[in-house]
Write a protein that holds these residues in place. Structure first.
Motif, PDB file in Angstrom:
ATOM      1  N   UNK A  86      31.733  45.784  44.466  1.00  0.00           N
ATOM      2  CA  UNK A  86      31.933  46.213  43.204  1.00  0.00           C
ATOM      3  C   UNK A  86      31.309  45.037  42.345  1.00  0.00           C
ATOM      4  N   UNK A  87      31.188  43.632  42.931  1.00  0.00           N
ATOM      5  CA  UNK A  87      30.974  42.323  41.959  1.00  0.00           C
ATOM      6  C   UNK A  87      28.687  42.878  41.981  1.00  0.00           C
ATOM      7  N   UNK A  88      28.140  43.455  43.572  1.00  0.00           N
ATOM      8  CA  UNK A  88      27.173  43.784  43.381  1.00  0.00           C
ATOM      9  C   UNK A  88      26.721  44.429  43.275  1.00  0.00           C
ATOM     10  N   UNK A  89      27.555  45.082  42.193  1.00  0.00           N
ATOM     11  CA  UNK A  89      27.155  46.558  41.933  1.00  0.00           C
ATOM     12  C   UNK A  89      27.278  47.477  42.749  1.00  0.00           C
ATOM     13  N   UNK A  90      27.060  47.956  44.002  1.00  0.00           N
ATOM     14  CA  UNK A  90      26.735  48.596  45.001  1.00  0.00           C
ATOM     15  C   UNK A  90      28.307  50.042  45.139  1.00  0.00           C
ATOM     16  N   UNK A  91      29.583  49.657  44.902  1.00  0.00           N
ATOM     17  CA  UNK A  91      30.787  51.067  44.103  1.00  0.00           C
ATOM     18  C   UNK A  91      30.754  50.184  43.305  1.00  0.00           C
ATOM     19  N   UNK A  92      31.489  51.121  41.991  1.00  0.00           N
ATOM     20  CA  UNK A  92      31.679  51.692  40.469  1.00  0.00           C
ATOM     21  C   UNK A  92      32.609  51.029  40.166  1.00  0.00           C
ATOM     22  N   UNK A  93      34.244  50.880  41.160  1.00  0.00           N
ATOM     23  CA  UNK A  93      35.319  50.317  41.125  1.00  0.00           C
ATOM     24  C   UNK A  93      35.636  50.370  41.970  1.00  0.00           C
ATOM     25  N   UNK A  94      37.168  49.552  41.847  1.00  0.00           N
ATOM     26  CA  UNK A  94      38.331  49.283  42.357  1.00  0.00           C
ATOM     27  C   UNK A  94      39.365  50.139  42.129  1.00  0.00           C
ATOM     28  N   UNK A  95      40.108  51.241  43.310  1.00  0.00           N
ATOM     29  CA  UNK A  95      41.220  51.615  43.161  1.00  0.00           C
ATOM     30  C   UNK A  95      42.543  51.174  42.310  1.00  0.00           C
ATOM     31  N   UNK A 125      43.709  41.592  44.330  1.00  0.00           N
ATOM     32  CA  UNK A 125      45.210  41.852  42.671  1.00  0.00           C
ATOM     33  C   UNK A 125      43.914  41.648  41.329  1.00  0.00           C
ATOM     34  N   UNK A 126      43.392  40.096  40.914  1.00  0.00           N
ATOM     35  CA  UNK A 126      42.971  39.487  40.173  1.00  0.00           C
ATOM     36  C   UNK A 126      41.509  40.688  39.842  1.00  0.00           C
ATOM     37  N   UNK A 127      41.013  40.533  40.580  1.00  0.00           N
ATOM     38  CA  UNK A 127      39.942  41.329  40.916  1.00  0.00           C
ATOM     39  C   UNK A 127      39.745  43.290  40.180  1.00  0.00           C
ATOM     40  N   UNK A 128      41.048  43.775  40.526  1.00  0.00           N
ATOM     41  CA  UNK A 128      41.759  45.066  40.515  1.00  0.00           C
ATOM     42  C   UNK A 128      41.766  45.792  39.230  1.00  0.00           C
ATOM     43  N   UNK A 141      28.319  44.529  30.004  1.00  0.00           N
ATOM     44  CA  UNK A 141      28.152  43.725  30.904  1.00  0.00           C
ATOM     45  C   UNK A 141      29.937  43.450  30.966  1.00  0.00           C
ATOM     46  N   UNK A 142      31.188  43.552  30.316  1.00  0.00           N
ATOM     47  CA  UNK A 142      32.299  43.077  30.596  1.00  0.00           C
ATOM     48  C   UNK A 142      32.943  43.124  32.109  1.00  0.00           C
ATOM     49  N   UNK A 143      32.660  44.356  32.459  1.00  0.00           N
ATOM     50  CA  UNK A 143      33.277  44.824  33.642  1.00  0.00           C
ATOM     51  C   UNK A 143      33.798  43.593  35.144  1.00  0.00           C
ATOM     52  N   UNK A 144      31.448  43.367  35.284  1.00  0.00           N
ATOM     53  CA  UNK A 144      31.005  42.040  36.482  1.00  0.00           C
ATOM     54  C   UNK A 144      31.897  41.058  35.760  1.00  0.00           C
ATOM     55  N   UNK A 145      32.210  40.473  34.388  1.00  0.00           N
ATOM     56  CA  UNK A 145      32.388  39.551  34.780  1.00  0.00           C
ATOM     57  C   UNK A 145      34.326  39.354  34.488  1.00  0.00           C
ATOM     58  N   UNK A 146      34.506  40.466  34.183  1.00  0.00           N
ATOM     59  CA  UNK A 146      35.747  40.491  34.628  1.00  0.00           C
ATOM     60  C   UNK A 146      36.368  40.786  35.719  1.00  0.00           C
TER      61      UNK A 146
END
Length: 405
Positions: A86-95, A125-128, A141-146
């Protein structure tokens, strides 16, 4: 000129917004880390009091974990690999389902004696949570920063080392490059998470090392040798873990795989001093830093903890690697101190930080871990040792998704 000022103003507003949003993220993640950490400590105490009743059931616990991930987890079983993708943009989200699965799986692993850590849980947990929140906010670009901010909050909430947590999250996704875009929110989230978990009763592990080592030509050579040894062990751990996971995957059914390896682990863990190498490994850390010259540490402790942690995680049990790496480094430090003629507690502290750095392919985070846990008086020694370890670890990392700049 006006366009330049407009762009700068927009950038500063974004930074300020991210920094402010990092505070509630840190509070939420810190609260969850406090719950997770305090339950885990209670579970550890209970297991240590009843090893013969609990450790023999490790295989059954493993089957429950594997079944839960297979039934409800979908792709969450990839754990930190999913976070990195997700951090590298290969996946859209963490369930969001990852949160209860990883917490429950780790509690079961530790209750029944698996040799594993806990930081992987906090970071996931934090990343999710933070990535989910970031994707809802109208910030570019808030998703990757968060995502990075949440990783920092998870690490800080569990270990209560906010400076190291912030830098760890910034440097771990891509070795050799810092994610400066996430600096503001990572810093606020780290301190908020650390303060929150502390207010909720999760104690910080810290052992001030009174003895300092003057930096001389002789001590520089001694520290470089120790750092190289720590870095090689950290790199070897990463390589062995990746290799063990590939070999274990030859048993295609995850339930059968974890049952077979779990049964073997139960026998070995009980045979080796009735669970001395079960769980986090904090008993080895305490023995190495007890102030008695490492009298309670066996020469082979670090190798046993190394091997059993690799096998536990390769089988599919949940947790993390960092706390076992701390214990491997501290117990190895006791051995190296005698060889190099350096103070035992100091070298144990240096190993605590440097093996972690060597296994995660990070440089700044382990230096700050050393300062925040053991005091900043020996910061030059931590710098030399961690730098030497970073240079010789072979660019290996326990995180398969880590990229290189």
């Amino acid at each position: 000129m006006n366009e330049r000022f407009a762009r700068a103003a927009t950038e500063y507003r974004t930074i300020a917004a991210l920094a402010v949003c990092g505070i509630p993220i840190g509070i939420a993640v810190g609260a969850i880390c406090a719950l997770f950490g305090r339950v885990l400590l209670a579970i550890t105490d209970f297991r240590d009091a009843h090893p013969w009743q609990l450790i023999p059931l490790l295989a059954i616990a493993g089957v429950v974990i594997a079944w839960a991930y297979r039934r409800f987890g979908k792709n969450t079983g990839r754990g930190m690999g999913l976070v990195f993708d997700v951090g590298h943009g290969a996946e859209p989200e963490i369930p969001l389902r990852l949160v209860p699965l990883i917490m429950g799986g780790t509690w079961l692993t530790h209750l029944f004696g698996g040799s594993a850590g806990r930081e992987g849980v906090a970071v996931q947990i934090g990343a999710t949570l933070s990535h989910w929140v970031g994707c809802k906010l109208p910030i570019r670009n808030a998703g990757n920063a968060f995502l990075v901010c949440g990783m920092a909050a998870g690490f800080a909430g569990l270990f209560r080392t906010p400076l190291a947590a912030c830098v760890f999250a910034l440097e771990v996704l891509v070795a050799g490059r810092l994610e400066y875009r996430a600096l503001a929110c990572s810093l606020t989230a780290s301190f908020a998470a650390s303060m929150t978990s502390g207010a909720l009763g999760l104690e910080k592990f810290e052992v001030p090392i009174a003895e300092t080592l003057a930096i001389t030509p002789t001590s520089l050579v001694q520290l470089a040798i120790a750092g190289a040894a720590f870095g090689l062990v950290g790199g070897a751990f990463a390589w062995c873990l990746a290799t063990a996971k590939r070999q274990a995957a030859r048993i295609e059914n995850p339930l059968v795989r974890i049952a077979i390896i779990g049964a073997v682990l139960s026998v070995v863990l009980l045979a080796l001093w009735q669970g001395r190498y079960a769980g986090l490994g904090t008993n080895l850390i305490s023995a190495a830093l007890a102030g008695d010259g490492g009298a309670g540490v066996f020469t082979w402790d670090w190798t046993c903890k190394f091997a059993l942690t690799v096998v536990t995680l390769a089988a599919g049990f949940q947790g993390g690697e960092v706390t076992p790496l701390f214990s491997i480094g501290a117990s190895l430090g006791v051995v190296l101190a005698g060889i190099l003629g350096l103070p035992v507690e100091l070298v144990a502290a240096l190993g605590y930080a440097a093996v972690f750095g060597g296994a995660t392919n990070t440089l700044l985070a382990p230096i700050l871990i050393g300062g925040e846990v053991f005091g900043f008086a020996n910061l030059p020694a931590f710098f030399v040792v961690c730098a030497a370890g970073y240079l010789v670890n072979g660019n290996r990392s326990i995180y398969a998704g880590q990229k290189r700049a």
